[in-house]
Design a protein around this motif. Structure first.
Motif, mmCIF file in Angstrom:
data_model
loop_
_atom_site.group_PDB
_atom_site.id
_atom_site.type_symbol
_atom_site.label_atom_id
_atom_site.label_comp_id
_atom_site.label_asym_id
_atom_site.label_seq_id
_atom_site.Cartn_x
_atom_site.Cartn_y
_atom_site.Cartn_z
ATOM 1 N N GLU A 1 0.824 -1.215 0.000
ATOM 2 C CA GLU A 1 0.000 0.000 0.000
ATOM 3 C C GLU A 1 0.853 1.257 0.000
ATOM 4 N N ILE A 2 1.919 1.255 0.793
ATOM 5 C CA ILE A 2 2.717 2.477 0.878
ATOM 6 C C ILE A 2 3.527 2.713 -0.395
ATOM 7 N N VAL A 3 4.031 1.650 -1.048
ATOM 8 C CA VAL A 3 4.797 1.881 -2.283
ATOM 9 C C VAL A 3 3.870 2.308 -3.422
ATOM 10 N N LYS A 4 2.647 1.782 -3.427
ATOM 11 C CA LYS A 4 1.691 2.230 -4.454
ATOM 12 C C LYS A 4 1.264 3.674 -4.191
ATOM 13 N N LYS A 5 1.068 4.015 -2.944
ATOM 14 C CA LYS A 5 0.670 5.387 -2.581
ATOM 15 C C LYS A 5 1.704 6.396 -3.040
ATOM 16 N N HIS A 6 3.000 6.059 -2.882
ATOM 17 C CA HIS A 6 4.072 7.011 -3.206
ATOM 18 C C HIS A 6 4.717 6.727 -4.563
ATOM 19 N N ASP A 7 4.182 5.744 -5.287
ATOM 20 C CA ASP A 7 4.655 5.418 -6.632
ATOM 21 C C ASP A 7 6.152 5.110 -6.640
ATOM 22 N N ILE A 8 6.555 4.220 -5.747
ATOM 23 C CA ILE A 8 7.939 3.772 -5.674
ATOM 24 C C ILE A 8 7.964 2.243 -5.783
ATOM 25 N N PHE A 9 9.146 1.659 -5.764
ATOM 26 C CA PHE A 9 9.294 0.212 -5.925
ATOM 27 C C PHE A 9 9.409 -0.491 -4.571
ATOM 28 N N LEU A 10 9.013 -1.756 -4.575
ATOM 29 C CA LEU A 10 9.263 -2.650 -3.448
ATOM 30 C C LEU A 10 10.156 -3.773 -3.960
ATOM 31 N N ILE A 11 11.373 -3.841 -3.433
ATOM 32 C CA ILE A 11 12.344 -4.866 -3.816
ATOM 33 C C ILE A 11 12.388 -5.904 -2.705
ATOM 34 N N SER A 12 12.303 -7.162 -3.080
ATOM 35 C CA SER A 12 12.332 -8.233 -2.084
ATOM 36 C C SER A 12 13.415 -9.248 -2.443
ATOM 37 N N ASP A 13 14.356 -9.404 -1.543
ATOM 38 C CA ASP A 13 15.429 -10.395 -1.659
ATOM 39 C C ASP A 13 14.875 -11.704 -1.075
ATOM 40 N N GLU A 14 14.585 -12.676 -1.946
ATOM 41 C CA GLU A 14 13.857 -13.876 -1.532
ATOM 42 C C GLU A 14 14.686 -15.149 -1.695
ATOM 43 N N VAL A 15 15.985 -15.048 -1.475
ATOM 44 C CA VAL A 15 16.855 -16.187 -1.753
ATOM 45 C C VAL A 15 16.675 -17.338 -0.760
ATOM 46 N N TYR A 16 16.036 -17.065 0.387
ATOM 47 C CA TYR A 16 15.849 -18.118 1.397
ATOM 48 C C TYR A 16 14.409 -18.631 1.422
ATOM 49 N N ARG A 17 13.695 -18.466 0.317
ATOM 50 C CA ARG A 17 12.276 -18.790 0.240
ATOM 51 C C ARG A 17 11.936 -20.182 0.777
ATOM 52 N N GLU A 18 12.771 -21.167 0.491
ATOM 53 C CA GLU A 18 12.463 -22.554 0.860
ATOM 54 C C GLU A 18 12.562 -22.831 2.356
ATOM 55 N N PHE A 19 13.269 -21.976 3.083
ATOM 56 C CA PHE A 19 13.596 -22.306 4.466
ATOM 57 C C PHE A 19 12.757 -21.471 5.433
ATOM 58 N N THR A 20 11.584 -22.003 5.774
ATOM 59 C CA THR A 20 10.691 -21.368 6.739
ATOM 60 C C THR A 20 10.288 -22.415 7.771
ATOM 61 N N TYR A 21 9.983 -21.952 9.001
ATOM 62 C CA TYR A 21 9.790 -22.878 10.113
ATOM 63 C C TYR A 21 8.484 -22.607 10.865
ATOM 64 N N ASP A 22 8.196 -23.525 11.775
ATOM 65 C CA ASP A 22 7.057 -23.393 12.697
ATOM 66 C C ASP A 22 5.726 -23.321 11.953
ATOM 67 N N GLY A 23 5.638 -24.024 10.824
ATOM 68 C CA GLY A 23 4.383 -24.074 10.079
ATOM 69 C C GLY A 23 4.088 -22.844 9.255
ATOM 70 N N ARG A 24 5.006 -21.888 9.215
ATOM 71 C CA ARG A 24 4.787 -20.665 8.453
ATOM 72 C C ARG A 24 5.252 -20.845 7.015
#
Length: 396
Positions: A190-213
């Motif tokens: 919402e905030i990046v769309k409001k201000h017309d800027i980018f959201l960059i996400s470094d997702e190199v650890y995507r596979e490694f999540t714990y506790d059912g998340r």
């Protein structure tokens, strides 16, 4: 005498690698150094990737396409589809590691003097990429007290100026292991769309999540297509750090066209590493289930052992394979160097990454270290035992 550049002078040292000379000297003295400082997994690379390089029948190692081979990008699009991320091969640029993907991203969306807001602590090399591009990192502090959760959006609002071009997150986080919730991604959207800027996400650890998340990507967020840029890599996913293959992913066509011009300047990503990375996409799901189970066990052991040390505070990782620990010392840079130069237990010591280098705000993280739990459990347990004895002996 000729002088080096001002940006060269300003380029920060890596908090992960700057203590290497002290570790090498310790090893020359016969001291065994247990490395908790760097995210180099001891997990075996999938055999299918190794075999693809070993058994290939290339007669000429040619340049590949600037954006990476068509076959690999098609398979990558299929990989993302399995993760509920809808992209095409044309939305993907193959890069020389996630580092180059981030460098291309910053080059494509910023000019000299522009700003990128980053929740800290963050992956230390973000500072280096920004310095090289003449861009200012504007930090927003997250706290170990609430496990490094996303700071209030109102705090982001205060920092946005006409020079702000993006918000950059790492999800799951390096060095904190924090995993952003879908609600938090929605707030950032919402905030990046409001201000017309980018959201960059470094997702190199995507596979490694714990506790059912589960991991929630910014490209799963509806309506964010023109603002979202993903940075990704095979390094940690397949324990292929030396392959140096990553990618930049965006549905914003202008961003992709611009990034390709940066990619053309470096010609192409490495051929053999693409062969290995393409083959790695055939790795069975059982591999990731076993690896995730192993990291979960290591995380739990590390937290349990660190919790036994008086005065130590630990963030609880929800993903990746790092944690931030707050130690009862005033300067972990000095403590980490002392561990290598002046301390050992029965010929062994430990190497940690001082956390101040993971902050841009002056004075933060000076009593914290990042620990990578990429070693088997017995080594982790031994390392924490040495750390405990070191803290008892350290005079500061």
């Amino acid at each position: 005498m000729p002088s080096v550049s001002e940006k060269g002078r300003l380029m920060p040292q890596s908090p992960i690698r700057k203590l290497v000379p002290f570790a090498e000297e310790a090893k020359k003295r016969g001291v065994n150094v247990i490395h908790l400082n760097i995210g180099q997994p001891d997990i075996k690379t999938p055999q299918v990737a190794l075999d693809a390089v070993k058994n290939n029948n290339l007669e000429i190692v040619e340049y590949s396409r600037t954006e990476g081979s068509e076959e690999y990008r098609q398979k990558l699009a299929g990989y993302y589809a399995k993760n509920d991320i809808s992209v095409t091969a044309q939305d993907i640029i193959v890069t020389t590691g996630g580092s180059e993907a981030l460098s291309f991203t910053i080059g494509s969306i910023t000019d000299f003097g522009d700003e990128i807001i980053v929740p800290e602590p963050f992956y230390a090399n973000y500072n280096g990429f920004a310095t090289a591009a003449g861009v200012n990192v504007v930090p927003i502090v997250s706290s170990i007290e609430n496990n490094f959760a996303l700071p209030p959006i109102s705090e982001f609002e205060k920092l946005i100026t006409d020079r702000t071009k993006a918000i950059l997150i790492c999800n799951p986080g390096n060095p904190t292991g924090y995993l952003y919730t879908p609600e938090e991604i929605g707030q950032l959207a919402e905030i990046v769309k409001k201000h017309d800027i980018f959201l960059i996400s470094d997702e190199v650890y995507r596979e490694f999540t714990y506790d059912g998340r589960k991991h929630y990507s910014i490209l799963q967020e509806n309506g964010l297509e023109q603002n979202a840029i993903i940075v990704d890599s095979v390094s940690k996913r397949y324990s292929m750090c030396g392959a140096r293959i990553g990618c930049m992913v965006s549905k914003n066509k202008e961003v992709v066209r611009t990034a390709i011009k940066f990619a053309q300047a470096r010609l192409s990503p490495p051929t053999f590493a693409q062969i290995a990375s393409e083959a790695a996409l055939d790795t069975p799901q059982s591999y990731f289930e076993e690896v995730k189970e192993e990291y979960l066990g290591r995380r739990d052991l590390l937290i349990a052992e660190l919790s036994k040390i008086d005065g130590v505070k630990i963030g609880r990782p929800q993903g990746a394979f790092y944690c931030i620990a707050e130690l009862p010392v005033s300067d972990t840079d000095h403590f980490a160097q002392w561990l290598l130069s002046d301390f050992n237990v029965d010929g062994e010591t430990v190497m940690v990454a001082p956390a101040a280098g993971f902050y841009a705000s002056e004075g933060y993280g000076k009593n914290q270290v990042r620990i990578a739990y990429v070693l088997e459990k017995e080594s982790l347990k031994r390392a924490v035992s040495i750390l405990k004895q070191a803290l008892n002996s350290y005079k500061g």
